[in-house]
Design an enzyme around this catalytic site. Structure first.
Site, PDB file in Angstrom:
ATOM      1  N   THR A   9       0.846  -1.193   0.000  1.00  0.00           N
ATOM      2  CA  THR A   9       0.000   0.000   0.000  1.00  0.00           C
ATOM      3  C   THR A   9       0.885   1.248   0.000  1.00  0.00           C
ATOM      4  OG1 THR A   9      -0.075  -0.085   2.421  1.00  0.00           O
ATOM      5  CG2 THR A   9      -1.894  -1.140   1.245  1.00  0.00           C
ATOM      6  N   GLY A  12       5.099   5.350  -2.515  1.00  0.00           N
ATOM      7  CA  GLY A  12       6.474   5.593  -2.944  1.00  0.00           C
ATOM      8  C   GLY A  12       7.090   4.360  -3.564  1.00  0.00           C
ATOM      9  N   ASP A  70       9.775  -8.110   0.493  1.00  0.00           N
ATOM     10  CA  ASP A  70      10.137  -7.822   1.866  1.00  0.00           C
ATOM     11  C   ASP A  70      11.542  -7.261   1.808  1.00  0.00           C
ATOM     12  OD1 ASP A  70       9.292  -7.748   4.587  1.00  0.00           O
ATOM     13  OD2 ASP A  70      10.836  -9.230   5.023  1.00  0.00           O
TER      14      ASP A  70
END
Length: 203
Positions: A9, A12, A70
């Site tokens: 979400t 950037g 991640d």
């Protein structure tokens, strides 16, 4: 055109991802744009495990191809912390200005190679048939002595890249995408997706 969801979400991050993956015949949407807000428990002990958890969870919810990343910063002087806890370090809602200043304070007595650090990014792709593929990218650098730069996000203002004599937040976005951990991992994943779509029957 193939729909691909990126399990984030972060606006950037999506801006960077779209720039790097352009050229693929895909409609790339964030979880926000897809109207998704799943409660994903990232309880893996490695970047790979957490990226797979996110990608697989959203793929099972939607039946679409899902990418997830991640990523984090490993600081050698802090025993490779915050590592997989980078986003949650000092609390998820703590501003990065506070997190970055805390790290600078922790490293104030570190000199030279003691300040070595790296950004790590693992991209996972979960396909609807259950296959999961991961790719990893890293960039080596040092913890800067002060916050610098207004580009990028997160820990960019304190990550010093010696080849460029500045932080990743001082770099122009296109420069950063060329050398960044996320850029490297995404370009490797771009090849995986390109091969997948080119070899998909009936398409």
């Amino acid at each position: 055109m193939h729909k691909v969801i990126f399990a984030t979400t972060n606006d950037g991050k999506m801006k960077e991802i779209r720039e790097i993956l352009k050229g693929l015949d895909i409609e790339l949407v964030s979880m926000k744009e897809a109207g998704l807000n799943p409660d994903i428990v990232e309880d893996g002990s490695t970047f790979e495990e957490n990226a797979i958890i996110k990608a697989r969870t959203v793929m099972e919810l939607t039946g679409e191809i899902v990418l997830a990343d991640d990523s984090g910063i490993e600081i050698d002087y802090m025993d490779k912390a915050p590592g997989v806890y980078s986003a949650r370090f000092l609390g998820e809602d703590t501003p990065y200005t506070v997190k970055n200043q805390y790290i600078l304070d922790q490293c104030k007595n570190a000199v030279g190679e003691e300040r070595s650090a790296r950004f790590v990014c693992v991209i996972a792709c979960a396909f609807p048939d259950g296959e999961v593929v991961t790719r990893r990218g890293t960039i080596e650098g040092y913890i800067a002595h002060e916050i610098s730069g207004s580009n990028g996000f997160g820990y960019d203002p304190i990550f010093y890249v010696p080849e460029y004599h500045c932080t990743t937040a001082d770099l122009q976005p296109e420069q950063k995408n060329q050398i960044s951990h996320r850029g490297k991992a995404l370009r490797a994943m771009k090849e995986v997706l390109s091969c997948h779509f080119n070899n998909s029957p009936g398409e």
